[in-house]
Design a protein around this motif. Structure first.
Motif, PDB file in Angstrom:
ATOM      1  N   VAL A   3       0.484  -1.467  -0.258  1.00  0.00           N
ATOM      2  CA  VAL A   3       0.338  -0.414   0.119  1.00  0.00           C
ATOM      3  C   VAL A   3       0.998   1.783  -0.302  1.00  0.00           C
ATOM      4  O   VAL A   3       1.479   1.523   0.960  1.00  0.00           O
ATOM      5  N   LYS A   4       0.521   2.035  -1.227  1.00  0.00           N
ATOM      6  CA  LYS A   4       1.727   3.528  -1.180  1.00  0.00           C
ATOM      7  C   LYS A   4       1.069   4.624  -0.320  1.00  0.00           C
ATOM      8  O   LYS A   4      -0.414   3.998  -0.258  1.00  0.00           O
ATOM      9  N   ARG A   5       2.147   4.783   0.629  1.00  0.00           N
ATOM     10  CA  ARG A   5       1.470   6.095   1.455  1.00  0.00           C
ATOM     11  C   ARG A   5       0.505   7.173   0.200  1.00  0.00           C
ATOM     12  O   ARG A   5       1.218   7.888  -0.315  1.00  0.00           O
ATOM     13  N   GLY A   6      -0.524   7.766   1.068  1.00  0.00           N
ATOM     14  CA  GLY A   6      -1.951   8.853   0.682  1.00  0.00           C
ATOM     15  C   GLY A   6      -2.189   8.363   0.095  1.00  0.00           C
ATOM     16  O   GLY A   6      -2.751   9.101  -0.624  1.00  0.00           O
ATOM     17  N   THR A   7      -2.071   6.823  -0.117  1.00  0.00           N
ATOM     18  CA  THR A   7      -3.612   6.012  -0.323  1.00  0.00           C
ATOM     19  C   THR A   7      -4.675   5.859  -0.051  1.00  0.00           C
ATOM     20  O   THR A   7      -4.723   5.503   1.575  1.00  0.00           O
ATOM     21  N   ILE A   8      -6.042   5.332  -0.206  1.00  0.00           N
ATOM     22  CA  ILE A   8      -7.149   4.935   0.112  1.00  0.00           C
ATOM     23  C   ILE A   8      -7.307   3.862  -0.311  1.00  0.00           C
ATOM     24  O   ILE A   8      -7.636   3.159  -1.417  1.00  0.00           O
ATOM     25  N   TYR A   9      -6.691   2.850   0.444  1.00  0.00           N
ATOM     26  CA  TYR A   9      -6.946   1.015   0.344  1.00  0.00           C
ATOM     27  C   TYR A   9      -7.613   0.401  -0.110  1.00  0.00           C
ATOM     28  O   TYR A   9      -7.873   0.448   1.423  1.00  0.00           O
ATOM     29  N   GLY A  10      -8.617  -0.277  -0.404  1.00  0.00           N
ATOM     30  CA  GLY A  10     -10.236  -1.185  -0.757  1.00  0.00           C
ATOM     31  C   GLY A  10      -9.676  -2.207   0.136  1.00  0.00           C
ATOM     32  O   GLY A  10      -8.840  -2.995  -0.844  1.00  0.00           O
ATOM     33  N   LEU A  27      -7.299 -12.504  -4.552  1.00  0.00           N
ATOM     34  CA  LEU A  27      -7.494 -12.470  -5.450  1.00  0.00           C
ATOM     35  C   LEU A  27      -7.391 -12.095  -6.294  1.00  0.00           C
ATOM     36  O   LEU A  27      -7.093 -11.973  -7.314  1.00  0.00           O
ATOM     37  N   ALA A  28      -7.485 -10.639  -6.547  1.00  0.00           N
ATOM     38  CA  ALA A  28      -7.104  -9.206  -7.242  1.00  0.00           C
ATOM     39  C   ALA A  28      -6.970  -8.060  -7.265  1.00  0.00           C
ATOM     40  O   ALA A  28      -7.004  -8.580  -5.695  1.00  0.00           O
ATOM     41  N   ARG A  29      -5.935  -7.137  -7.248  1.00  0.00           N
ATOM     42  CA  ARG A  29      -5.761  -6.082  -6.771  1.00  0.00           C
ATOM     43  C   ARG A  29      -5.118  -5.458  -7.712  1.00  0.00           C
ATOM     44  O   ARG A  29      -5.134  -5.898  -8.803  1.00  0.00           O
ATOM     45  N   GLY A  30      -5.335  -4.112  -7.535  1.00  0.00           N
ATOM     46  CA  GLY A  30      -5.048  -3.009  -8.697  1.00  0.00           C
ATOM     47  C   GLY A  30      -6.353  -1.792  -8.365  1.00  0.00           C
ATOM     48  O   GLY A  30      -6.966  -2.226  -6.890  1.00  0.00           O
ATOM     49  N   THR A  31      -6.015  -0.376  -9.577  1.00  0.00           N
ATOM     50  CA  THR A  31      -6.812   0.367  -9.309  1.00  0.00           C
ATOM     51  C   THR A  31      -9.017  -0.165  -9.852  1.00  0.00           C
ATOM     52  O   THR A  31      -7.917  -2.011 -10.006  1.00  0.00           O
ATOM     53  N   VAL A  32      -9.802  -0.080  -9.751  1.00  0.00           N
ATOM     54  CA  VAL A  32     -10.886  -0.380  -9.866  1.00  0.00           C
ATOM     55  C   VAL A  32     -10.707  -0.792 -11.715  1.00  0.00           C
ATOM     56  O   VAL A  32     -10.895  -1.761 -12.083  1.00  0.00           O
ATOM     57  N   ALA A  33     -10.451   0.224 -12.045  1.00  0.00           N
ATOM     58  CA  ALA A  33     -10.674  -0.340 -14.124  1.00  0.00           C
ATOM     59  C   ALA A  33      -9.186  -1.288 -13.506  1.00  0.00           C
ATOM     60  O   ALA A  33      -9.589  -2.102 -14.787  1.00  0.00           O
ATOM     61  N   ALA A  62     -16.220   0.466  -2.641  1.00  0.00           N
ATOM     62  CA  ALA A  62     -14.457   0.070  -3.284  1.00  0.00           C
ATOM     63  C   ALA A  62     -14.170   1.441  -4.054  1.00  0.00           C
ATOM     64  O   ALA A  62     -13.228   1.013  -4.576  1.00  0.00           O
ATOM     65  N   GLU A  63     -15.268   1.429  -4.583  1.00  0.00           N
ATOM     66  CA  GLU A  63     -14.781   2.240  -5.717  1.00  0.00           C
ATOM     67  C   GLU A  63     -14.786   3.883  -5.403  1.00  0.00           C
ATOM     68  O   GLU A  63     -14.038   4.304  -6.656  1.00  0.00           O
ATOM     69  N   ARG A  64     -14.668   4.213  -4.790  1.00  0.00           N
ATOM     70  CA  ARG A  64     -14.072   5.084  -4.262  1.00  0.00           C
ATOM     71  C   ARG A  64     -12.223   5.426  -3.768  1.00  0.00           C
ATOM     72  O   ARG A  64     -12.255   6.238  -3.149  1.00  0.00           O
ATOM     73  N   CYS A  65     -12.205   3.708  -3.743  1.00  0.00           N
ATOM     74  CA  CYS A  65     -10.854   3.601  -3.433  1.00  0.00           C
ATOM     75  C   CYS A  65     -10.132   4.143  -3.962  1.00  0.00           C
ATOM     76  O   CYS A  65      -9.796   3.122  -5.619  1.00  0.00           O
ATOM     77  N   HIS A  66      -8.242   4.367  -4.057  1.00  0.00           N
ATOM     78  CA  HIS A  66      -7.446   4.562  -5.123  1.00  0.00           C
ATOM     79  C   HIS A  66      -7.062   2.844  -5.058  1.00  0.00           C
ATOM     80  O   HIS A  66      -7.009   2.999  -6.248  1.00  0.00           O
ATOM     81  N   GLU A  67      -7.221   2.006  -4.370  1.00  0.00           N
ATOM     82  CA  GLU A  67      -6.540   1.002  -4.998  1.00  0.00           C
ATOM     83  C   GLU A  67      -7.385   0.320  -4.075  1.00  0.00           C
ATOM     84  O   GLU A  67      -7.919   0.322  -3.179  1.00  0.00           O
ATOM     85  N   ILE A  68      -7.574  -1.399  -4.196  1.00  0.00           N
ATOM     86  CA  ILE A  68      -8.397  -2.229  -3.783  1.00  0.00           C
ATOM     87  C   ILE A  68      -7.394  -3.987  -3.935  1.00  0.00           C
ATOM     88  O   ILE A  68      -7.252  -3.686  -4.883  1.00  0.00           O
ATOM     89  N   ALA A  69      -7.984  -4.347  -2.811  1.00  0.00           N
ATOM     90  CA  ALA A  69      -7.594  -5.901  -3.065  1.00  0.00           C
ATOM     91  C   ALA A  69      -9.043  -6.620  -2.719  1.00  0.00           C
ATOM     92  O   ALA A  69      -9.990  -6.563  -2.090  1.00  0.00           O
ATOM     93  N   LEU A 115      -1.937  11.104   4.459  1.00  0.00           N
ATOM     94  CA  LEU A 115      -2.458   9.527   5.515  1.00  0.00           C
ATOM     95  C   LEU A 115      -2.269   8.456   5.052  1.00  0.00           C
ATOM     96  O   LEU A 115      -3.330   8.738   3.361  1.00  0.00           O
ATOM     97  N   THR A 116      -2.183   7.148   5.041  1.00  0.00           N
ATOM     98  CA  THR A 116      -2.584   6.255   4.043  1.00  0.00           C
ATOM     99  C   THR A 116      -3.856   5.682   5.377  1.00  0.00           C
ATOM    100  O   THR A 116      -4.214   6.058   6.437  1.00  0.00           O
ATOM    101  N   VAL A 117      -4.792   5.322   4.572  1.00  0.00           N
ATOM    102  CA  VAL A 117      -6.242   4.700   4.924  1.00  0.00           C
ATOM    103  C   VAL A 117      -6.688   3.159   3.896  1.00  0.00           C
ATOM    104  O   VAL A 117      -6.318   2.813   2.825  1.00  0.00           O
ATOM    105  N   LEU A 118      -6.266   2.262   4.969  1.00  0.00           N
ATOM    106  CA  LEU A 118      -6.739   0.678   4.959  1.00  0.00           C
ATOM    107  C   LEU A 118      -7.806   0.694   5.247  1.00  0.00           C
ATOM    108  O   LEU A 118      -8.302   0.904   6.391  1.00  0.00           O
ATOM    109  N   VAL A 119      -9.368   0.229   4.428  1.00  0.00           N
ATOM    110  CA  VAL A 119     -10.470   0.490   4.945  1.00  0.00           C
ATOM    111  C   VAL A 119     -10.498  -0.995   4.166  1.00  0.00           C
ATOM    112  O   VAL A 119     -10.950  -1.227   2.878  1.00  0.00           O
TER     113      VAL A 119
END
Lengths: 386, 320
Positions: free
Chosen positions: B38-45, B222-228, B207-214, B195-199
């Motif tokens: 998880v990169k700093r400053g991202t919102i990780y779903g 099973l999957a990770r990356g941006t929504v696209a 999920a679609e509001r997150c920068h990245e999801i896992a 701030l980094t947020v893991l939610v």
């Protein structure tokens, strides 16, 4: 829109902040204790109830002991003795058996606690100066009651004899009392009990308070937050124990004051030594309760462990039975319990006026036991939810 | 820092970097070989069905659980040996409310402030009450607050010491849409400040509001990356078929569900999402229905939900 984080981060203090964290937990525990009315009531009620119940049960001036009197002769003198017995109010003559066998039966069945036999020709023997024997049989399962009743009996009979002018005033004890203490020939002094109660009451309440402290946090789910914060097991333990040192101290003061003013127990030794060693004993019990709390899975288990610990404490510490009379293996168990050492300390300071230097073995034992239980508690404390 | 430099982009930019984490409870693997950055400053779903290992993973990150195997760092500190340092820099909001119910709002916040060594805990608590809109409730016992306010207080408590990383375990469960939107706006503002947020969440819109999801299911990532990226990586081909007659669609749902080449059929109002992993097989299956006049077929893109349902059913085939 509300904001979660301040624009400017609040300043944090430098360093580990050991006592600061202990202080944080301590304040939290005090607030929680203040809100918990049942616990709060327990702090006051347990010592009060125990002391008053035990205290009056061991009242040193028994009243109206049910008594049987077997009169082998019936004349003015024996009637006067009977009346004198009643007048002391120690005795209540409830039975007048005709034979020795009947008297024994009354004693064995527990209908009377006291039996007095005035033999035939008692009056003549007294007048002749033969010092006849009065037979007294006492149920000494309650040794305290029996002991003081017997001395009261002697006085009462002598008064009666003088009143009837059976003997000249100058003659002291013109008869002898042949005592036969049944069921428990050894009697112990009642003063042992009140100082002993200081120890048992503190053991009970202190254990209960801390035995629940960790399991309660686990059961309520607050342990997860607590563990996710930068605080160590030692800080948590001290923060949880220290508030109850105060509570224990208040309880001890209460019991000692009641003991002194209500039951007339003396404090011959230094009150400061008593306070110091009592604080040590309180800490020892808190550490024990706390280590139960780290082992138990839930609050119920913690309570059960407390009860299981409490029973041998009562039986093997010397509170109920003389320590010297116990078999060696039981004495070893007793030596491992803080209460045993504290009972010696509190009795010695209050009743014998001993100083700390005379009690250093027991004081040291308390220190060692406290440190051992604290170590167990800290190592058993689960730092994670694994 | 004792942790090996496992990331190419440098430890400075990475808030969470864990490799091959495994956690077993009573012989049952709850988390299997999980690696994530998880990169700093991202919102990780963090998404996944109930019991998939989300909470366990979060607890391993903040030192509440010890992984059976695997290594990693959190804010540059080793998650195995430097948990004390991690704990002073993170804010963890548990799934179940776990502040003291018998302490008031203010007392709870002051307690947190003291533990984290904040210089003026009382002032910090007062400021937090103000910020969170809890004014007027500061002397209420936490246990007497309603669900939404409890959540607010819990958030306030874990953000009070201004942590660098927030770990939020289903923070919006049972919260009304307005409060949810406020919450996400605020989270984005915080992330913009570094701030980094893991939610973790169950909601697709979140999920679609997150920068990245896992996406995690049965303990496995099973999957990770941006929504696209996640949607593209799923290789799902999707058609939307619509009809004015709802009874036609209902019958069609049953038929398509058992058709070879079609892996998923999901109703969305007056249309169906029909998806398949194999593009050719799906085309062939759909071709049989193309001639029917009452149906309107359009190629479309798989939604995140389609992707997750598909991932979950695939995972189920593999693990159960």
């Amino acid at each position: 829109m509300t904001k979660l984080i301040p624009d400017e981060a609040p300043r944090r203090r430098e360093g580990r902040g050991f006592w600061r964290k202990v202080w944080a937990v301590l304040i939290k525990e005090f607030i929680q204790l203040k809100r918990d009315r049942v616990s709060f009531a327990m702090i006051i009620m347990i010592p009060l109830l125990q002391l008053l119940l035990f205290g009056y049960a061991i009242n040193t001036t028994p009243r109206n002991l049910p008594t049987a009197v077997l009169l082998q002769e019936n004349n003015d003198l024996t009637r006067a003795i009977l009346a004198a017995l009643q007048n002391t109010r120690y005795f209540k003559v409830t039975e007048l058996p005709k034979t020795e066998a009947a008297m024994d039966r009354l004693l064995a069945s527990g209908k009377v606690l006291f039996a007095v036999e005035i033999p035939a020709n008692f009056e003549r023997a007294v007048r002749r100066g033969d010092k006849p024997a009065m037979l007294v049989a006492a149920d000494a399962t309650d040794p305290v009651a029996a002991g003081s009743a017997i001395s009261a009996l002697g006085m009462a009979v002598q008064t009666a004899l003088k009143h009837e002018r059976a003997v000249p005033d100058s003659v002291q004890m013109p008869f002898e009392i042949r005592t036969h203490a049944r069921y428990n020939p050894a009697g112990k002094t009642e003063l042992n009990i009140v100082p002993g109660l200081v120890g048992t009451i503190l053991t009970m309440t202190m254990l209960v308070f801390t035995a629940l402290s960790v399991t309660r946090e686990i059961e309520r789910g607050t342990m997860e937050t607590l563990l996710s914060m930068p605080i160590t097991p030692v800080e948590i333990m001290l923060g949880k124990i220290i508030p109850y040192v105060f509570v224990g101290f208040i309880q001890a003061t209460m019991i000692v004051l009641l003991g002194v003013f209500v039951f007339g127990v003396p404090i011959l030794g230094s009150i400061w030594s008593l306070a110091l060693l009592s604080t040590l004993f309180i800490a020892s019990n808190l550490a024990t309760g706390y280590s139960f709390s780290t082992v138990a899975q839930n609050q119920l288990q913690a309570m059960q462990m407390t009860l299981m610990y409490f029973l041998p404490n009562i039986l093997l510490s010397g509170f109920m039975f003389p320590f010297a009379g116990m078999p060696v293996w039981a004495q070893w168990i007793g030596e491992a319990m803080p209460l045993t050492h504290y009972l010696r300390i509190v009795r010695a300071i209050m009743l014998k006026g001993s100083s700390i230097s005379e009690l250093q073995y027991d004081a040291l034992a308390l220190v060692v036991l406290t440190l051992v239980t604290m170590t167990i508690a800290v190592t058993r404390f689960r730092r994670t939810l694994d | 820092m004792s942790a090996p430099a496992v990331s190419q982009s440098g430890a400075e930019d990475i808030a969470i970097d864990v490799r091959h984490l495994t956690k077993t409870f009573d012989g049952r693997a709850v988390v299997r070989d999980l690696s994530m950055q998880v990169k700093r400053g991202t919102i990780y779903g963090f998404l996944g069905p109930n019991g998939s290992g989300k909470t366990t993973t979060i607890r391993m990150l903040c030192g509440l659980l010890t992984p059976d195997s695997g290594t990693g760092t959190c804010l540059g500190y080793d998650i195995l040996t430097e948990t004390e340092k991690i704990k002073s820099q993170i804010g963890y909001m548990t799934q179940r409310f776990s502040l003291y119910q018998d302490l008031s709002v203010r007392e709870n916040l002051e307690f947190v402030g003291r533990i984290y060594g904040i210089e003026k805990p009382a002032a910090a608590a007062r400021a937090a009450i103000e910020r969170l809109g809890l004014s007027g409730r500061e002397d209420q016992l936490a246990g007497e607050l309603s669900g939404g306010w409890k959540q607010r207080l819990a958030l306030g408590a874990c953000t009070l010491p201004s942590p660098q990383l927030l770990l939020l375990d289903e923070p919006t469960a049972g919260v009304d849409p307005k409060a949810r939107r406020d919450f996400w706006n605020e989270i984005h503002a915080l992330a913009a400040d570094g701030l980094t947020v893991l939610v973790s969440t169950h909601y697709m819109d979140e999920a679609e509001r997150c920068h990245e999801i896992a996406y995690i299911a049965y303990g496995e990532l099973l999957a990770r990356g941006t929504v696209a990226e996640v949607i593209a990586a799923s290789h799902l081909t999707t058609y939307t078929v619509s009809s004015n007659d709802s009874s036609v669609l209902a019958r069609l749902t049953d038929e398509l569900s058992s058709a070879p080449g079609i892996d998923m059929v999901a109703p969305f109002g007056a249309s169906l999402h029909v998806s398949g992993r194999d593009k050719d097989a799906l085309e062939a299956a759909v071709a049989l229905y193309r001639g029917r006049k009452e149906l309107d077929w359009k190629p479309s893109e798989a939604s995140l939900e389609d992707v997750f349902i598909d991932l979950m059913s695939k995972a189920k085939d593999n693990f159960q």
